[in-house]
Design an enzyme around this catalytic site. Structure first.
Site, PDB file in Angstrom:
ATOM      1  N   ASP A 183      -3.854 -13.416  -3.350  1.00  0.00           N
ATOM      2  CA  ASP A 183      -4.336 -14.316  -4.401  1.00  0.00           C
ATOM      3  C   ASP A 183      -5.614 -13.760  -5.013  1.00  0.00           C
ATOM      4  O   ASP A 183      -6.031 -12.655  -4.674  1.00  0.00           O
ATOM      5  CB  ASP A 183      -4.556 -15.734  -3.841  1.00  0.00           C
TER       6      ASP A 183
ATOM      7  N   VAL B  59       1.003   9.755  -5.868  1.00  0.00           N
ATOM      8  CA  VAL B  59       1.136  11.128  -5.372  1.00  0.00           C
ATOM      9  C   VAL B  59       2.537  11.639  -5.700  1.00  0.00           C
ATOM     10  O   VAL B  59       3.513  11.173  -5.112  1.00  0.00           O
ATOM     11  CB  VAL B  59       0.869  11.177  -3.843  1.00  0.00           C
TER      12      VAL B  59
ATOM     13  N   ASP C 294       8.449   8.673  -5.821  1.00  0.00           N
ATOM     14  CA  ASP C 294       9.624   9.470  -5.421  1.00  0.00           C
ATOM     15  C   ASP C 294       9.844   9.448  -3.916  1.00  0.00           C
ATOM     16  O   ASP C 294      10.560  10.292  -3.381  1.00  0.00           O
ATOM     17  CB  ASP C 294       9.456  10.919  -5.899  1.00  0.00           C
TER      18      ASP C 294
ATOM     19  N   SER D 230       7.951  10.394  -1.651  1.00  0.00           N
ATOM     20  CA  SER D 230       7.376  11.547  -0.942  1.00  0.00           C
ATOM     21  C   SER D 230       6.493  11.092   0.221  1.00  0.00           C
ATOM     22  O   SER D 230       6.337  11.815   1.205  1.00  0.00           O
ATOM     23  CB  SER D 230       6.585  12.437  -1.898  1.00  0.00           C
TER      24      SER D 230
ATOM     25  N   HIS E 218       0.559   4.348  -2.563  1.00  0.00           N
ATOM     26  CA  HIS E 218       0.355   5.731  -2.123  1.00  0.00           C
ATOM     27  C   HIS E 218       1.539   6.620  -2.494  1.00  0.00           C
ATOM     28  O   HIS E 218       1.378   7.835  -2.634  1.00  0.00           O
ATOM     29  CB  HIS E 218       0.081   5.775  -0.613  1.00  0.00           C
ATOM     30  N   ASP E 219       2.713   6.046  -2.645  1.00  0.00           N
ATOM     31  CA  ASP E 219       3.854   6.824  -3.134  1.00  0.00           C
ATOM     32  C   ASP E 219       3.655   7.166  -4.611  1.00  0.00           C
ATOM     33  O   ASP E 219       3.698   8.331  -5.007  1.00  0.00           O
ATOM     34  CB  ASP E 219       5.150   6.036  -2.931  1.00  0.00           C
TER      35      ASP E 219
ATOM     36  N   GLY F 119       4.301  10.895  -8.193  1.00  0.00           N
ATOM     37  CA  GLY F 119       5.120   9.828  -8.768  1.00  0.00           C
ATOM     38  C   GLY F 119       5.864   9.051  -7.704  1.00  0.00           C
ATOM     39  O   GLY F 119       5.859   9.399  -6.524  1.00  0.00           O
TER      40      GLY F 119
ATOM     41  N   ARG G 178       0.828  -1.210   0.000  1.00  0.00           N
ATOM     42  CA  ARG G 178       0.000   0.000   0.000  1.00  0.00           C
ATOM     43  C   ARG G 178       0.862   1.258   0.000  1.00  0.00           C
ATOM     44  O   ARG G 178       0.539   2.237  -0.680  1.00  0.00           O
ATOM     45  CB  ARG G 178      -0.925  -0.013   1.224  1.00  0.00           C
TER      46      ARG G 178
ATOM     47  N   PRO H   2      -7.734   7.491  -4.839  1.00  0.00           N
ATOM     48  CA  PRO H   2      -9.180   7.250  -4.880  1.00  0.00           C
ATOM     49  C   PRO H   2      -9.702   6.919  -3.487  1.00  0.00           C
ATOM     50  O   PRO H   2      -9.101   6.129  -2.772  1.00  0.00           O
ATOM     51  CB  PRO H   2      -9.298   6.032  -5.806  1.00  0.00           C
TER      52      PRO H   2
ATOM     53  N   HIS I 210      -6.180  -5.829  -2.420  1.00  0.00           N
ATOM     54  CA  HIS I 210      -7.064  -5.916  -1.261  1.00  0.00           C
ATOM     55  C   HIS I 210      -7.361  -7.364  -0.882  1.00  0.00           C
ATOM     56  O   HIS I 210      -8.247  -7.630  -0.066  1.00  0.00           O
ATOM     57  CB  HIS I 210      -8.363  -5.130  -1.517  1.00  0.00           C
TER      58      HIS I 210
ATOM     59  N   ASN J  33      -3.795   8.701   4.679  1.00  0.00           N
ATOM     60  CA  ASN J  33      -2.558   8.103   5.181  1.00  0.00           C
ATOM     61  C   ASN J  33      -2.441   8.030   6.698  1.00  0.00           C
ATOM     62  O   ASN J  33      -1.933   7.049   7.237  1.00  0.00           O
ATOM     63  CB  ASN J  33      -1.354   8.885   4.648  1.00  0.00           C
TER      64      ASN J  33
HETATM   65  C1  HEM Z   1      -8.876   1.054  -6.398  1.00  0.00           C
HETATM   66  C2  HEM Z   1      -8.854   2.042  -5.525  1.00  0.00           C
HETATM   67  C3  HEM Z   1      -8.424   1.860  -4.098  1.00  0.00           C
HETATM   68  C4  HEM Z   1      -9.059   2.338  -3.004  1.00  0.00           C
HETATM   69  C5  HEM Z   1     -10.327   3.160  -3.007  1.00  0.00           C
HETATM   70  C6  HEM Z   1      -8.331   1.895  -1.854  1.00  0.00           C
HETATM   71  C7  HEM Z   1      -8.665   2.195  -0.540  1.00  0.00           C
HETATM   72  C8  HEM Z   1      -8.116   1.600   0.561  1.00  0.00           C
HETATM   73  C9  HEM Z   1      -8.536   1.813   1.918  1.00  0.00           C
HETATM   74  C10 HEM Z   1      -9.619   2.800   2.369  1.00  0.00           C
HETATM   75  C11 HEM Z   1      -7.815   0.996   2.719  1.00  0.00           C
HETATM   76  C12 HEM Z   1      -7.947   0.809   4.234  1.00  0.00           C
HETATM   77  C13 HEM Z   1      -7.260   1.919   5.005  1.00  0.00           C
HETATM   78  C14 HEM Z   1      -7.615   1.801   6.471  1.00  0.00           C
HETATM   79  O1  HEM Z   1      -8.730   2.169   6.841  1.00  0.00           O
HETATM   80  O2  HEM Z   1      -6.798   1.299   7.274  1.00  0.00           O
HETATM   81  C15 HEM Z   1      -6.921   0.251   1.866  1.00  0.00           C
HETATM   82  C16 HEM Z   1      -6.037  -0.700   2.293  1.00  0.00           C
HETATM   83  C17 HEM Z   1      -5.116  -1.333   1.478  1.00  0.00           C
HETATM   84  N1  HEM Z   1      -4.897  -1.059   0.153  1.00  0.00           N
HETATM   85 FE1  HEM Z   1      -6.092   0.019  -1.064  1.00  0.00          FE
HETATM   86  N2  HEM Z   1      -7.260   1.163  -2.268  1.00  0.00           N
HETATM   87  C18 HEM Z   1      -7.267   1.115  -3.625  1.00  0.00           C
HETATM   88  C19 HEM Z   1      -6.318   0.532  -4.437  1.00  0.00           C
HETATM   89  C20 HEM Z   1      -5.196  -0.116  -3.968  1.00  0.00           C
HETATM   90  C21 HEM Z   1      -4.077  -0.518  -4.765  1.00  0.00           C
HETATM   91  C22 HEM Z   1      -3.906  -0.211  -6.250  1.00  0.00           C
HETATM   92  C23 HEM Z   1      -3.205  -1.154  -3.943  1.00  0.00           C
HETATM   93  C24 HEM Z   1      -1.859  -1.740  -4.241  1.00  0.00           C
HETATM   94  C25 HEM Z   1      -1.476  -2.181  -5.410  1.00  0.00           C
HETATM   95  C26 HEM Z   1      -3.815  -1.183  -2.626  1.00  0.00           C
HETATM   96  C27 HEM Z   1      -3.301  -1.835  -1.533  1.00  0.00           C
HETATM   97  C28 HEM Z   1      -3.877  -1.845  -0.282  1.00  0.00           C
HETATM   98  C29 HEM Z   1      -3.439  -2.720   0.791  1.00  0.00           C
HETATM   99  C30 HEM Z   1      -2.375  -3.790   0.706  1.00  0.00           C
HETATM  100  C31 HEM Z   1      -4.211  -2.374   1.909  1.00  0.00           C
HETATM  101  C32 HEM Z   1      -4.088  -2.962   3.319  1.00  0.00           C
HETATM  102  C33 HEM Z   1      -3.057  -2.157   4.072  1.00  0.00           C
HETATM  103  C34 HEM Z   1      -2.676  -2.705   5.439  1.00  0.00           C
HETATM  104  O3  HEM Z   1      -3.132  -3.771   5.836  1.00  0.00           O
HETATM  105  O4  HEM Z   1      -1.877  -2.040   6.108  1.00  0.00           O
HETATM  106  N3  HEM Z   1      -4.998  -0.524  -2.668  1.00  0.00           N
HETATM  107  N4  HEM Z   1      -7.121   0.646   0.570  1.00  0.00           N
END
Ligand code: HEM
Ligand SMILES: *[C@@H]1O[C@H](CO)[C@@H](O)[C@H](O)[C@H]1NC(C)=O
Ligand SMILES: *[C@@H]1O[C@H](CO)[C@@H](O)[C@H](O)[C@H]1NC(C)=O
Ligand SMILES: *[C@@H]1O[C@H](CO)[C@@H](O)[C@H](O)[C@H]1NC(C)=O
Length: 327
Positions: free
Chosen positions: A254, A75, A79, A81, A71-72, A77, A67, A165, A195, A96
């Site tokens: 998976d 925002v 880098d 940040s 997030h890097d 690119g 994640r 997003p 996710h 964040n």
């Molecule tokens: C498609 C749009 C996406 C949205 C709206 C989104 C939103 C979120 C949100 C709200 C959380 C939970 C934050 C929290 O409340 O603790 C989360 C967790 C996470 N997101 Fe996304 N995300 C998106 C795409 C991605 C992408 C592209 C990746 C990586 C390639 C990603 C990887 C993760 C991971 C691994 C977690 C779990 C983090 C943890 O357990 O510490 N997400 N995401």
């Protein structure tokens, strides 16, 4: 006679210059797989060592690192940040603050790298390598990471909200958000498969539970989520527990995430919409059915995400000495 000789010389020189320069130019590209093979040969191994060590103790950090890389890259690119400290830095923004994790892995790898090869390996590259190694540890997914990123100096609290997003986006809004970063609809759906691991705080999805349950959420799953997330008291929540993003195989990266969507067990609106929207439904069904194809697409999409607006060469950015501070 003299003229045609000159012409032949020119043609020969032209052919030579093409064949001579084509290969070295490619080798010298400032953004390529194996960028540190001469300047810091153990770089990728050292990162992998710390990912292994920390993820063995706390598997959730693999999700945190993947994640962080997302997030890097979205925002300013890729880098690094997102790693910078400061009262008005990206870390302090709503998407964040309080939910990013895994910084200790980056810092541990950076500390050893500054001893072995001082001033050589960027924090942005360390994060990209660590995301790759995390996908390997928890998903058996492997890919090569081009490197040569440099670290930026700017991190602004407003930027994450403007670029990342939110979890309440629908499929078209998600498509548009990813398109702004040069990523396709298929890549958006495929990367959402991240996710398949990790956790979320209740505040990221509680609008789907209270005051009424979102009809696109499986009622039994909603009832379970309500036992974890308390209803807001007078509009505010005092506690903010967490739950797994993927209820089927929460610790393995998976394609079961997509199977969960078919069962209406997507945790966020932004997850469930991928199945419910005609725009993306077929992609979800394919990813749910063909795990190997999804994993291959995921690896390629991670590489592409890792190329967003990278700083390379020598004119821009720097190699930070510590990942949380500009030099
Ligand atoms: C498609 C749009 C996406 C949205 C709206 C989104 C939103 C979120 C949100 C709200 C959380 C939970 C934050 C929290 O409340 O603790 C989360 C967790 C996470 N997101 Fe996304 N995300 C998106 C795409 C991605 C992408 C592209 C990746 C990586 C390639 C990603 C990887 C993760 C991971 C691994 C977690 C779990 C983090 C943890 O357990 O510490 N997400 N995401
Ligand atoms: C998706 O969200 C956008 C922006 O909020 C909205 O304009 C659009 O109508 C929504 N689309 C659907 C199909 O709900
Ligand atoms: C919530 O607000 C109402 C009216 O504003 C008040 O009577 C009640 O005591 C509040 N409840 C709590 C738990 O603060
Ligand atoms: C960051 O600061 C360093 C040192 O002041 C400078 O050389 C570099 O160009 C700056 N990088 C960016 C991206 O502004």
């Amino acid at each position: 006679m003299a003229k045609s000789k000159l012409l032949i010389t020119f043609i020969t020189l032209f052919i030579l210059s093409c064949s001579v320069s084509a290969v070295p130019l490619k080798l010298l590209s400032p953004f390529r797989v194996g960028f540190y093979s001469q300047s810091c040969p153990p770089a990728e191994f050292i990162v992998q060592k710390y990912v292994s060590k920390f993820v063995r103790l706390n598997p959730g950090l693999a999700a945190g690192i993947i994640r962080l890389h997302f997030h890097d890259c979205f925002v300013r690119g890729c880098d690094a940040s997102v790693l910078l400290d400061g009262p008005n830095s990206e870390k302090e923004s709503i998407p964040n603050k309080g939910s990013l994790r895994g910084f200790e892995i980056i810092d541990a790898a950076k500390a050893e790298l500054e001893i072995r090869c001082p001033g050589v390996v960027s924090c942005a590259d360390i994060l990209a390598f660590a995301a790759r190694d995390s996908a390997w540890k928890v998903g058996n997914i492997y890919y090569q990471v081009p490197s040569g990123r440099r670290d930026g100096n700017v991190s602004l609290i407003l930027d994450p909200l403007l670029n990342l997003p939110p979890p309440f986006f629908n499929a078209t809004a998600l498509r548009d958000n990813f398109a702004r970063k040069g990523l396709t609809l298929d890549e958006m759906v495929t990367l959402s498969g991240a996710h398949s691991i990790g956790i979320s705080h209740c505040t990221s999805f509680s609008t789907r539970l209270y005051p009424t349950v979102d009809p696109t959420l499986d009622p039994k799953y909603a009832a379970f989520l309500k036992t974890i997330c308390p209803p807001p008291v007078n509009g505010t929540t005092t506690v903010n527990p967490t739950t797994n993003l993927d209820s089927l195989t929460p610790k393995i990266l998976d394609n079961k995430y997509y199977v969960g969507l078919k069962l209406n067990k997507g945790l966020f609106t932004s997850d469930q919409t991928l199945y419910n929207s005609p725009l993306t439904k077929k992609i979800v069904l394919n990813n749910a059915q063909y795990g190997y194809t999804w994993a291959t697409k995921f690896a390629a999409a991670m590489v592409k995400m890792g190329k967003i607006d990278v700083l390379t060469g020598t004119d821009k950015g720097e190699i930070r000495k510590k990942c949380n501070l500009v030099n």
